[in-house]
Design an enzyme around this catalytic site. Sequence first.
Site, PDB file in Angstrom:
ATOM      1  N   SER A   1       0.836  -1.214   0.000  1.00  0.00           N
ATOM      2  CA  SER A   1       0.000   0.000   0.000  1.00  0.00           C
ATOM      3  C   SER A   1       0.867   1.259   0.000  1.00  0.00           C
ATOM      4  O   SER A   1       0.514   2.259  -0.632  1.00  0.00           O
ATOM      5  CB  SER A   1      -0.980   0.000   1.178  1.00  0.00           C
ATOM      6  OG  SER A   1      -0.301   0.151   2.401  1.00  0.00           O
TER       7      SER A   1
ATOM      8  N   HIS B   1       8.951   2.772   9.300  1.00  0.00           N
ATOM      9  CA  HIS B   1       8.715   1.807  10.372  1.00  0.00           C
ATOM     10  C   HIS B   1       7.408   2.194  11.085  1.00  0.00           C
ATOM     11  O   HIS B   1       7.191   3.366  11.393  1.00  0.00           O
ATOM     12  CB  HIS B   1       9.882   1.811  11.363  1.00  0.00           C
ATOM     13  CG  HIS B   1       9.735   0.765  12.416  1.00  0.00           C
ATOM     14  ND1 HIS B   1      10.054  -0.556  12.196  1.00  0.00           N
ATOM     15  CD2 HIS B   1       9.235   0.836  13.679  1.00  0.00           C
ATOM     16  CE1 HIS B   1       9.780  -1.253  13.284  1.00  0.00           C
ATOM     17  NE2 HIS B   1       9.280  -0.432  14.196  1.00  0.00           N
TER      18      HIS B   1
HETATM   19  C1  GAR Z   1       4.044  -0.713   6.839  1.00  0.00           C
HETATM   20  O1  GAR Z   1       3.235  -0.449   7.955  1.00  0.00           O
HETATM   21  C2  GAR Z   1       5.490  -0.447   7.190  1.00  0.00           C
HETATM   22  O2  GAR Z   1       5.674   0.583   8.120  1.00  0.00           O
HETATM   23  C3  GAR Z   1       5.882  -1.774   7.790  1.00  0.00           C
HETATM   24  O3  GAR Z   1       5.276  -2.731   6.976  1.00  0.00           O
HETATM   25  C4  GAR Z   1       4.043  -2.212   6.511  1.00  0.00           C
HETATM   26  C5  GAR Z   1       3.943  -2.468   5.016  1.00  0.00           C
HETATM   27  O4  GAR Z   1       2.682  -2.178   4.530  1.00  0.00           O
HETATM   28  N1  GAR Z   1       7.319  -1.910   7.840  1.00  0.00           N
HETATM   29  C6  GAR Z   1       7.953  -2.552   8.805  1.00  0.00           C
HETATM   30  O5  GAR Z   1       7.381  -3.127   9.709  1.00  0.00           O
HETATM   31  C7  GAR Z   1       9.480  -2.520   8.699  1.00  0.00           C
HETATM   32  N2  GAR Z   1      10.085  -2.863   9.949  1.00  0.00           N
HETATM   33  P1  GAR Z   1       2.443  -2.056   2.963  1.00  0.00           P
HETATM   34  O6  GAR Z   1       3.047  -3.301   2.315  1.00  0.00           O
HETATM   35  O7  GAR Z   1       0.955  -2.030   2.791  1.00  0.00           O
HETATM   36  O8  GAR Z   1       3.105  -0.811   2.481  1.00  0.00           O
END
Ligand code: GAR
Length: 201
Positions: free
Chosen positions: A15, A107
């Site tokens: 996303s 993060h």
């Molecule tokens: C996001 O919330 C990001 O902050 C987190 O993974 C999610 C990905 O969502 N990242 C971490 O936890 C890194 N340590 P997305 O695939 O929908 O962008």
Amino acid sequence: MEKQRIAVLASGSGSNAEEILRHFEGSALAEVVWVGCNRPEAQAGVYGRTRALGLETTPIQADQLKDGTVLKMLRLARADWVVLAGFLLRIPVEMVRDFQGSMINIHPSLLPLFGGKGMYGMHVHRAVKAAGAEESGMTIHWVTEEYDEGDVIFQASCAVKPDDEPEQIAQKVAQLEHRYFARTIDALIRDAVAQTSLQHE
Ligand code: GAR
């Protein structure tokens, strides 16, 4: 000035990658030229999201990250910036050094709280809930050789109510991420380009 070239690495839903692609669509400053994902398409929404916006996500393997193949792919894509948008593998030191000052991560907590090894995605929001924290948020930071330890570029917070479940915390944090990530990247690139043009005056 040529457009700055952004590469995005993701591991899951994508996303944030989608928001970044949308933000830079039609931008004169920068464009997303490459997106890579370490999970296969069946397990990662990012492929469908980028395809809908005209860019195929490249599947990568953890081994290719370690043996320098991904770094070669980034060089081949002539990436100026590397954005980790929910990328869950550790970045090898050679790659960190190659993109020193131009690789950033997002993060889903207010670092240094709830960061470090094993703290990603829903694990973070469950830990926030378990700790009874009254707020959470998101952090955008430079990537260094240690997990979640680079200098903070930007943070935004949200209130956590006592009856919020981890899923609700995740939703609030995702809203902040979608609101601020792309525009923070935009501001960073704009500053860097302005600095470079000043140096050439
Ligand atoms: C996001 O919330 C990001 O902050 C987190 O993974 C999610 C990905 O969502 N990242 C971490 O936890 C890194 N340590 P997305 O695939 O929908 O962008």
